[in-house]
Design an enzyme around this catalytic site. Structure first.
Site, PDB file in Angstrom:
ATOM      1  N   ALA A   1       0.902  -1.287  -0.223  1.00  0.00           N
ATOM      2  CA  ALA A   1       0.124   0.037   0.213  1.00  0.00           C
ATOM      3  C   ALA A   1       0.860   1.220   0.042  1.00  0.00           C
ATOM      4  CB  ALA A   1      -0.856   0.147   1.418  1.00  0.00           C
TER       5      ALA A   1
ATOM      6  N   GLY B   1       0.689  -4.872   0.911  1.00  0.00           N
ATOM      7  CA  GLY B   1      -0.478  -4.942   0.226  1.00  0.00           C
ATOM      8  C   GLY B   1      -0.188  -5.780  -1.193  1.00  0.00           C
TER       9      GLY B   1
ATOM     10  N   GLU C   1      -0.324  -9.437  -0.584  1.00  0.00           N
ATOM     11  CA  GLU C   1      -1.637  -9.819  -0.141  1.00  0.00           C
ATOM     12  C   GLU C   1      -2.577  -9.666  -1.519  1.00  0.00           C
ATOM     13  OE1 GLU C   1      -1.420  -6.608   2.699  1.00  0.00           O
ATOM     14  OE2 GLU C   1      -2.475  -8.025   4.380  1.00  0.00           O
TER      15      GLU C   1
ATOM     16  N   GLU D   1       4.795  -4.907   7.066  1.00  0.00           N
ATOM     17  CA  GLU D   1       4.245  -3.717   7.823  1.00  0.00           C
ATOM     18  C   GLU D   1       4.680  -3.639   9.337  1.00  0.00           C
ATOM     19  OE1 GLU D   1       2.762  -6.281   5.985  1.00  0.00           O
ATOM     20  OE2 GLU D   1       1.161  -5.603   4.821  1.00  0.00           O
TER      21      GLU D   1
HETATM   22  N1  CAA Z   1       4.750   3.297  -0.612  1.00  0.00           N
HETATM   23  C1  CAA Z   1       5.026   4.554  -1.157  1.00  0.00           C
HETATM   24  N2  CAA Z   1       6.008   4.557  -2.036  1.00  0.00           N
HETATM   25  C2  CAA Z   1       6.872   3.770  -1.983  1.00  0.00           C
HETATM   26  C3  CAA Z   1       6.607   2.271  -1.687  1.00  0.00           C
HETATM   27  C4  CAA Z   1       5.436   2.252  -0.979  1.00  0.00           C
HETATM   28  N3  CAA Z   1       4.863   1.066  -0.309  1.00  0.00           N
HETATM   29  N4  CAA Z   1       7.748   1.388  -1.894  1.00  0.00           N
HETATM   30  C5  CAA Z   1       8.388   2.274  -2.536  1.00  0.00           C
HETATM   31  N5  CAA Z   1       7.961   3.304  -2.780  1.00  0.00           N
HETATM   32  C6  CAA Z   1       8.692   4.373  -3.546  1.00  0.00           C
HETATM   33  C7  CAA Z   1       9.908   4.922  -2.588  1.00  0.00           C
HETATM   34  O1  CAA Z   1       9.587   6.022  -1.803  1.00  0.00           O
HETATM   35  C8  CAA Z   1      10.702   5.555  -3.699  1.00  0.00           C
HETATM   36  O2  CAA Z   1      10.189   6.918  -4.214  1.00  0.00           O
HETATM   37  P1  CAA Z   1      11.370   8.031  -4.048  1.00  0.00           P
HETATM   38  O3  CAA Z   1      12.076   7.732  -5.113  1.00  0.00           O
HETATM   39  O4  CAA Z   1      10.413   9.293  -4.408  1.00  0.00           O
HETATM   40  O5  CAA Z   1      11.943   8.224  -2.960  1.00  0.00           O
HETATM   41  C9  CAA Z   1      10.573   4.410  -4.956  1.00  0.00           C
HETATM   42  O6  CAA Z   1       9.284   3.924  -4.585  1.00  0.00           O
HETATM   43  C10 CAA Z   1      11.709   3.482  -5.054  1.00  0.00           C
HETATM   44  O7  CAA Z   1      11.689   2.920  -3.943  1.00  0.00           O
HETATM   45  P2  CAA Z   1      13.128   2.583  -3.234  1.00  0.00           P
HETATM   46  O8  CAA Z   1      14.214   3.804  -3.324  1.00  0.00           O
HETATM   47  O9  CAA Z   1      12.974   2.630  -1.791  1.00  0.00           O
HETATM   48  O10 CAA Z   1      13.718   1.357  -3.807  1.00  0.00           O
HETATM   49  P3  CAA Z   1      14.812   0.399  -3.175  1.00  0.00           P
HETATM   50  O11 CAA Z   1      15.040  -0.569  -4.346  1.00  0.00           O
HETATM   51  O12 CAA Z   1      15.823   1.011  -2.622  1.00  0.00           O
HETATM   52  O13 CAA Z   1      13.727  -0.417  -2.050  1.00  0.00           O
HETATM   53  C11 CAA Z   1      12.027  -1.697  -1.358  1.00  0.00           C
HETATM   54  C12 CAA Z   1      12.723  -1.404  -2.580  1.00  0.00           C
HETATM   55  C13 CAA Z   1      12.761  -2.520  -0.331  1.00  0.00           C
HETATM   56  C14 CAA Z   1      10.757  -2.441  -1.697  1.00  0.00           C
HETATM   57  C15 CAA Z   1      11.406  -0.293  -0.457  1.00  0.00           C
HETATM   58  O14 CAA Z   1      11.001   0.579  -1.543  1.00  0.00           O
HETATM   59  C16 CAA Z   1      10.685  -0.623   0.573  1.00  0.00           C
HETATM   60  O15 CAA Z   1      10.820  -1.045   1.611  1.00  0.00           O
HETATM   61  N6  CAA Z   1       9.367  -0.205   0.297  1.00  0.00           N
HETATM   62  C17 CAA Z   1       8.195  -0.224   1.203  1.00  0.00           C
HETATM   63  C18 CAA Z   1       7.596  -1.768   1.530  1.00  0.00           C
HETATM   64  C19 CAA Z   1       6.633  -1.574   2.465  1.00  0.00           C
HETATM   65  O16 CAA Z   1       6.753  -1.315   3.726  1.00  0.00           O
HETATM   66  N7  CAA Z   1       5.429  -2.210   2.116  1.00  0.00           N
HETATM   67  C20 CAA Z   1       4.215  -2.428   3.106  1.00  0.00           C
HETATM   68  C21 CAA Z   1       3.252  -1.096   2.877  1.00  0.00           C
HETATM   69  S1  CAA Z   1       2.202  -0.952   4.106  1.00  0.00           S
HETATM   70  C22 CAA Z   1       1.038  -2.011   3.381  1.00  0.00           C
HETATM   71  O17 CAA Z   1       1.044  -2.501   2.316  1.00  0.00           O
HETATM   72  C23 CAA Z   1      -0.231  -2.200   4.289  1.00  0.00           C
HETATM   73  C24 CAA Z   1      -1.213  -2.982   3.827  1.00  0.00           C
HETATM   74  O18 CAA Z   1      -1.381  -4.399   4.421  1.00  0.00           O
HETATM   75  C25 CAA Z   1      -2.351  -3.084   3.023  1.00  0.00           C
END
Ligand code: CAA
Length: 258
Positions: free
Chosen positions: A66, A109, A112, A132
Protein backbone atom coordinates in the site's frame (compact mmCIF):
# COMPACT_ATOMS: atom_id res chain seq x y z
CA UNK A 1 -12.01 2.37 -24.02
CA UNK A 2 -11.48 3.44 -20.40
CA UNK A 3 -8.48 5.69 -19.71
CA UNK A 4 -6.35 4.64 -16.72
CA UNK A 5 -3.41 6.42 -15.12
CA UNK A 6 -1.95 3.69 -12.86
CA UNK A 7 -2.73 0.48 -14.75
CA UNK A 8 -2.65 -0.80 -18.32
CA UNK A 9 -5.15 -3.32 -19.66
CA UNK A 10 -5.04 -5.59 -22.66
CA UNK A 11 -7.12 -8.47 -23.98
CA UNK A 12 -6.04 -11.28 -26.22
CA UNK A 13 -8.79 -13.71 -27.14
CA UNK A 14 -10.45 -14.82 -23.90
CA UNK A 15 -7.55 -13.63 -21.68
CA UNK A 16 -7.31 -10.18 -20.07
CA UNK A 17 -4.12 -8.75 -18.59
CA UNK A 18 -3.98 -5.94 -16.05
CA UNK A 19 -0.51 -4.43 -15.57
CA UNK A 20 0.09 -2.26 -12.51
CA UNK A 21 1.93 0.84 -13.72
CA UNK A 22 3.33 3.28 -11.17
CA UNK A 23 7.03 2.85 -11.96
CA UNK A 24 8.00 5.88 -9.86
CA UNK A 25 6.71 4.14 -6.69
CA UNK A 26 7.40 0.44 -7.40
CA UNK A 27 3.65 0.05 -8.13
CA UNK A 28 2.71 1.04 -4.57
CA UNK A 29 -1.05 0.66 -4.24
CA UNK A 30 -2.48 4.16 -3.91
CA UNK A 31 -6.19 4.91 -4.00
CA UNK A 32 -6.20 5.64 -7.74
CA UNK A 33 -4.39 2.40 -8.61
CA UNK A 34 -6.64 0.32 -6.37
CA UNK A 35 -9.80 1.95 -7.76
CA UNK A 36 -8.63 1.39 -11.34
CA UNK A 37 -7.50 -2.18 -10.65
CA UNK A 38 -10.78 -3.19 -9.02
CA UNK A 39 -12.85 -1.37 -11.66
CA UNK A 40 -11.01 -3.02 -14.55
CA UNK A 41 -11.06 -6.45 -12.92
CA UNK A 42 -14.81 -6.28 -12.19
CA UNK A 43 -15.52 -5.16 -15.76
CA UNK A 44 -13.59 -8.17 -17.12
CA UNK A 45 -15.37 -10.41 -14.60
CA UNK A 46 -18.74 -9.25 -15.93
CA UNK A 47 -17.69 -10.12 -19.50
CA UNK A 48 -18.37 -13.77 -20.34
CA UNK A 49 -15.98 -13.37 -23.28
CA UNK A 50 -13.13 -13.31 -20.73
CA UNK A 51 -12.15 -16.64 -19.18
CA UNK A 52 -9.05 -15.72 -17.13
CA UNK A 53 -7.30 -12.55 -15.93
CA UNK A 54 -3.55 -12.08 -15.46
CA UNK A 55 -2.43 -9.42 -12.98
CA UNK A 56 1.18 -8.36 -13.21
CA UNK A 57 3.56 -5.50 -12.42
CA UNK A 58 7.03 -4.56 -13.64
CA UNK A 59 10.26 -6.50 -13.68
CA UNK A 60 11.37 -4.78 -10.43
CA UNK A 61 8.07 -4.86 -8.56
CA UNK A 62 4.73 -6.60 -8.68
CA UNK A 63 3.77 -4.07 -5.98
CA UNK A 64 5.75 -2.77 -3.00
CA UNK A 65 2.64 -2.55 -0.83
CA UNK A 66 0.00 0.00 0.00
CA UNK A 67 1.19 3.55 -0.65
CA UNK A 68 2.83 4.52 2.63
CA UNK A 69 3.00 8.23 1.77
CA UNK A 70 -0.75 8.33 1.08
CA UNK A 71 -1.58 6.43 4.29
CA UNK A 72 0.80 8.36 6.55
CA UNK A 73 -1.63 11.13 7.53
CA UNK A 74 -4.74 8.96 7.91
CA UNK A 75 -6.39 8.08 11.21
CA UNK A 76 -8.57 5.32 12.61
CA UNK A 77 -11.87 6.64 11.26
CA UNK A 78 -10.41 7.15 7.78
CA UNK A 79 -9.26 3.54 7.65
CA UNK A 80 -12.33 2.06 9.35
CA UNK A 81 -14.65 3.82 6.90
CA UNK A 82 -12.81 2.13 4.02
CA UNK A 83 -9.83 4.44 3.83
CA UNK A 84 -8.31 5.00 0.45
CA UNK A 85 -8.95 1.39 -0.53
CA UNK A 86 -12.67 0.48 -0.50
CA UNK A 87 -13.95 -2.24 -2.81
CA UNK A 88 -11.76 -5.30 -2.12
CA UNK A 89 -14.94 -7.21 -1.18
CA UNK A 90 -16.13 -7.16 -4.79
CA UNK A 91 -12.67 -8.11 -6.04
CA UNK A 92 -12.56 -11.11 -3.69
CA UNK A 93 -15.98 -12.30 -4.92
CA UNK A 94 -14.98 -12.31 -8.60
CA UNK A 95 -15.69 -15.55 -10.43
CA UNK A 96 -13.10 -15.33 -13.21
CA UNK A 97 -9.81 -17.02 -12.26
CA UNK A 98 -7.02 -14.57 -11.45
CA UNK A 99 -3.38 -15.35 -12.10
CA UNK A 100 -0.75 -13.20 -10.39
CA UNK A 101 2.46 -13.03 -12.44
CA UNK A 102 4.98 -11.79 -9.87
CA UNK A 103 8.42 -10.41 -10.66
CA UNK A 104 10.49 -8.49 -8.09
CA UNK A 105 8.91 -7.16 -4.90
CA UNK A 106 5.50 -8.38 -3.73
CA UNK A 107 5.40 -6.75 -0.32
CA UNK A 108 2.63 -5.87 2.11
CA UNK A 109 -0.49 -5.13 0.07
CA UNK A 110 1.40 -6.43 -3.00
CA UNK A 111 1.88 -9.85 -1.42
CA UNK A 112 -1.75 -9.71 -0.26
CA UNK A 113 -2.96 -8.84 -3.77
CA UNK A 114 -1.06 -11.85 -5.13
CA UNK A 115 -2.69 -14.01 -2.44
CA UNK A 116 -6.16 -12.79 -3.51
CA UNK A 117 -5.44 -14.43 -6.86
CA UNK A 118 -6.11 -18.11 -7.57
CA UNK A 119 -2.71 -18.93 -9.00
CA UNK A 120 0.64 -17.23 -8.32
CA UNK A 121 3.35 -17.69 -10.93
CA UNK A 122 6.63 -16.19 -9.72
CA UNK A 123 9.76 -15.15 -11.59
CA UNK A 124 12.95 -16.41 -10.00
CA UNK A 125 13.57 -12.76 -9.00
CA UNK A 126 10.37 -12.52 -6.91
CA UNK A 127 10.51 -11.50 -3.25
CA UNK A 128 7.50 -11.86 -0.98
CA UNK A 129 7.04 -10.24 2.41
CA UNK A 130 4.70 -8.62 4.91
CA UNK A 131 6.92 -5.79 6.22
CA UNK A 132 4.08 -3.77 7.81
CA UNK A 133 5.47 -4.48 11.27
CA UNK A 134 8.42 -2.19 10.40
CA UNK A 135 5.92 0.66 9.98
CA UNK A 136 4.19 0.12 13.31
CA UNK A 137 1.16 -1.55 11.72
CA UNK A 138 0.10 -5.03 10.62
CA UNK A 139 -1.13 -6.48 7.31
CA UNK A 140 -4.45 -4.95 6.26
CA UNK A 141 -5.48 -6.60 2.97
CA UNK A 142 -5.77 -10.14 4.36
CA UNK A 143 -2.12 -11.07 4.92
CA UNK A 144 -2.47 -12.22 8.51
CA UNK A 145 -5.25 -14.61 7.42
CA UNK A 146 -4.22 -15.84 3.96
CA UNK A 147 -0.50 -16.25 4.65
CA UNK A 148 -0.91 -18.80 7.51
CA UNK A 149 -3.44 -20.71 5.37
CA UNK A 150 -0.92 -20.78 2.51
CA UNK A 151 2.34 -21.55 4.32
CA UNK A 152 1.35 -22.60 7.83
CA UNK A 153 1.34 -20.78 11.16
CA UNK A 154 5.04 -20.80 11.99
CA UNK A 155 6.51 -19.49 8.75
CA UNK A 156 3.69 -16.94 8.48
CA UNK A 157 4.28 -15.77 12.05
CA UNK A 158 7.98 -15.29 11.37
CA UNK A 159 7.27 -13.23 8.25
CA UNK A 160 4.50 -11.10 9.78
CA UNK A 161 6.27 -10.52 13.11
CA UNK A 162 9.79 -9.84 11.78
CA UNK A 163 9.04 -8.44 8.30
CA UNK A 164 11.50 -10.90 6.72
CA UNK A 165 11.22 -11.41 2.95
CA UNK A 166 11.13 -14.78 1.19
CA UNK A 167 12.78 -15.35 -2.17
CA UNK A 168 11.00 -17.23 -4.95
CA UNK A 169 12.63 -20.56 -4.19
CA UNK A 170 11.58 -20.47 -0.52
CA UNK A 171 8.10 -19.26 -1.51
CA UNK A 172 7.65 -22.25 -3.82
CA UNK A 173 8.98 -24.68 -1.20
CA UNK A 174 6.55 -23.16 1.34
CA UNK A 175 3.50 -23.42 -0.91
CA UNK A 176 3.05 -19.69 -1.39
CA UNK A 177 3.45 -19.85 -5.17
CA UNK A 178 2.14 -22.26 -7.76
CA UNK A 179 5.33 -22.29 -9.82
CA UNK A 180 8.66 -20.45 -10.31
CA UNK A 181 9.87 -19.69 -13.83
CA UNK A 182 12.84 -17.78 -15.28
CA UNK A 183 12.08 -14.03 -15.19
CA UNK A 184 12.25 -13.72 -18.98
CA UNK A 185 9.51 -16.33 -19.36
CA UNK A 186 7.13 -15.04 -16.69
CA UNK A 187 4.56 -13.29 -18.88
CA UNK A 188 4.52 -16.04 -21.50
CA UNK A 189 4.03 -18.71 -18.83
CA UNK A 190 1.25 -16.73 -17.14
CA UNK A 191 -0.45 -16.11 -20.50
CA UNK A 192 -0.20 -19.80 -21.38
CA UNK A 193 -1.77 -20.80 -18.06
CA UNK A 194 -4.51 -18.20 -18.52
CA UNK A 195 -5.22 -19.42 -22.07
CA UNK A 196 -5.46 -23.00 -20.86
CA UNK A 197 -8.03 -22.02 -18.21
CA UNK A 198 -9.92 -19.76 -20.63
CA UNK A 199 -10.27 -22.65 -23.10
CA UNK A 200 -12.31 -24.69 -20.60
CA UNK A 201 -16.05 -24.49 -19.97
CA UNK A 202 -16.72 -21.20 -18.17
CA UNK A 203 -19.51 -22.57 -15.93
CA UNK A 204 -17.24 -25.46 -14.89
CA UNK A 205 -14.35 -23.06 -14.21
CA UNK A 206 -16.56 -20.74 -12.13
CA UNK A 207 -17.84 -23.69 -10.10
CA UNK A 208 -14.36 -25.15 -9.60
CA UNK A 209 -12.99 -21.77 -8.44
CA UNK A 210 -15.91 -21.39 -6.03
CA UNK A 211 -15.37 -24.88 -4.64
CA UNK A 212 -11.67 -24.12 -4.05
CA UNK A 213 -12.66 -20.92 -2.23
CA UNK A 214 -15.17 -22.83 -0.10
CA UNK A 215 -12.31 -25.19 0.85
CA UNK A 216 -10.45 -22.21 2.39
CA UNK A 217 -13.41 -21.01 4.40
CA UNK A 218 -15.46 -23.94 5.69
CA UNK A 219 -15.08 -27.22 7.57
CA UNK A 220 -14.51 -30.28 5.36
CA UNK A 221 -18.07 -31.63 5.78
CA UNK A 222 -19.58 -28.37 4.52
CA UNK A 223 -17.10 -28.18 1.66
CA UNK A 224 -17.91 -31.72 0.59
CA UNK A 225 -21.65 -30.90 0.63
CA UNK A 226 -20.96 -27.84 -1.56
CA UNK A 227 -18.91 -29.92 -3.98
CA UNK A 228 -21.58 -32.63 -4.26
CA UNK A 229 -24.19 -30.02 -5.27
CA UNK A 230 -21.85 -28.18 -7.64
CA UNK A 231 -20.79 -31.47 -9.25
CA UNK A 232 -24.42 -32.48 -9.82
CA UNK A 233 -25.20 -29.01 -11.21
CA UNK A 234 -22.41 -29.37 -13.78
CA UNK A 235 -24.51 -32.13 -15.36
CA UNK A 236 -27.13 -29.50 -16.26
CA UNK A 237 -24.71 -27.76 -18.64
CA UNK A 238 -24.34 -28.25 -22.38
CA UNK A 239 -20.56 -28.22 -21.90
CA UNK A 240 -20.71 -31.36 -19.73
CA UNK A 241 -22.52 -33.22 -22.54
CA UNK A 242 -20.07 -31.86 -25.12
CA UNK A 243 -16.98 -32.59 -22.98
CA UNK A 244 -17.96 -36.22 -22.46
CA UNK A 245 -19.14 -36.73 -26.05
CA UNK A 246 -15.83 -35.30 -27.35
CA UNK A 247 -13.89 -37.69 -25.11
CA UNK A 248 -15.81 -40.68 -26.50
CA UNK A 249 -15.32 -39.44 -30.07
CA UNK A 250 -11.58 -38.86 -29.47
CA UNK A 251 -11.68 -35.16 -30.46
CA UNK A 252 -11.11 -31.89 -28.60
CA UNK A 253 -14.30 -30.50 -26.99
CA UNK A 254 -15.94 -27.39 -28.40
CA UNK A 255 -17.25 -25.66 -25.32
CA UNK A 256 -19.94 -23.02 -25.77
CA UNK A 257 -19.80 -21.91 -22.12
CA UNK A 258 -23.46 -22.84 -21.65
N1 CAA B 1 4.59 3.32 -0.67
C1 CAA B 1 4.98 4.49 -1.22
N2 CAA B 1 6.12 4.64 -1.93
C2 CAA B 1 6.90 3.55 -2.09
C3 CAA B 1 6.56 2.30 -1.53
C4 CAA B 1 5.34 2.21 -0.80
N3 CAA B 1 4.90 1.06 -0.27
N4 CAA B 1 7.55 1.42 -1.82
C5 CAA B 1 8.45 2.09 -2.55
N5 CAA B 1 8.07 3.37 -2.72
C6 CAA B 1 8.77 4.44 -3.43
C7 CAA B 1 9.97 4.95 -2.65
O1 CAA B 1 9.57 5.88 -1.68
C8 CAA B 1 10.81 5.53 -3.76
O2 CAA B 1 10.28 6.78 -4.09
P1 CAA B 1 11.28 8.09 -4.23
O3 CAA B 1 12.20 7.73 -5.37
O4 CAA B 1 10.34 9.21 -4.53
O5 CAA B 1 12.00 8.20 -2.93
C9 CAA B 1 10.55 4.60 -4.92
O6 CAA B 1 9.33 3.91 -4.64
C10 CAA B 1 11.65 3.55 -5.11
O7 CAA B 1 11.81 2.87 -3.87
P2 CAA B 1 13.22 2.69 -3.13
O8 CAA B 1 14.14 3.83 -3.49
O9 CAA B 1 12.95 2.50 -1.68
O10 CAA B 1 13.74 1.36 -3.84
P3 CAA B 1 14.76 0.29 -3.25
O11 CAA B 1 15.05 -0.64 -4.38
O12 CAA B 1 15.87 0.95 -2.54
O13 CAA B 1 13.90 -0.52 -2.12
C11 CAA B 1 11.95 -1.66 -1.26
C12 CAA B 1 12.81 -1.31 -2.51
C13 CAA B 1 12.74 -2.59 -0.34
C14 CAA B 1 10.71 -2.38 -1.80
C15 CAA B 1 11.56 -0.37 -0.51
O14 CAA B 1 11.05 0.56 -1.43
C16 CAA B 1 10.54 -0.59 0.57
O15 CAA B 1 10.87 -1.07 1.64
N6 CAA B 1 9.27 -0.22 0.30
C17 CAA B 1 8.20 -0.30 1.29
C18 CAA B 1 7.71 -1.72 1.46
C19 CAA B 1 6.63 -1.78 2.52
O16 CAA B 1 6.85 -1.44 3.65
N7 CAA B 1 5.45 -2.23 2.13
C20 CAA B 1 4.30 -2.34 3.02
C21 CAA B 1 3.43 -1.12 2.89
S1 CAA B 1 2.13 -1.06 4.11
C22 CAA B 1 0.94 -2.09 3.50
O17 CAA B 1 1.06 -2.66 2.45
C23 CAA B 1 -0.29 -2.22 4.38
C24 CAA B 1 -1.25 -3.27 3.97
O18 CAA B 1 -1.10 -4.43 4.32
C25 CAA B 1 -2.41 -2.92 3.18
Amino acid sequence: MTEYSCIRTETQGRVATITLHRPEALNALNSTLVRELIGAALAFDADSGIGAIVITGSEKAFAAGADIKEMAELGYSDMYLGGPFPGWGGFERMRTPLIAAVSGFALGGGCELAMMCDIIIAADTAKFGQPEINLGILPGFGGSQRLPRAIGKYKAAEMVLTGRMMDAEEAERSGLVSRVVPAAELLAEAAQTAETIASKSLPAVYAAKEALQVAQETPLSEGLRFERQAFAAAFATEDQAEGMRAFAEKRPPEFTHR
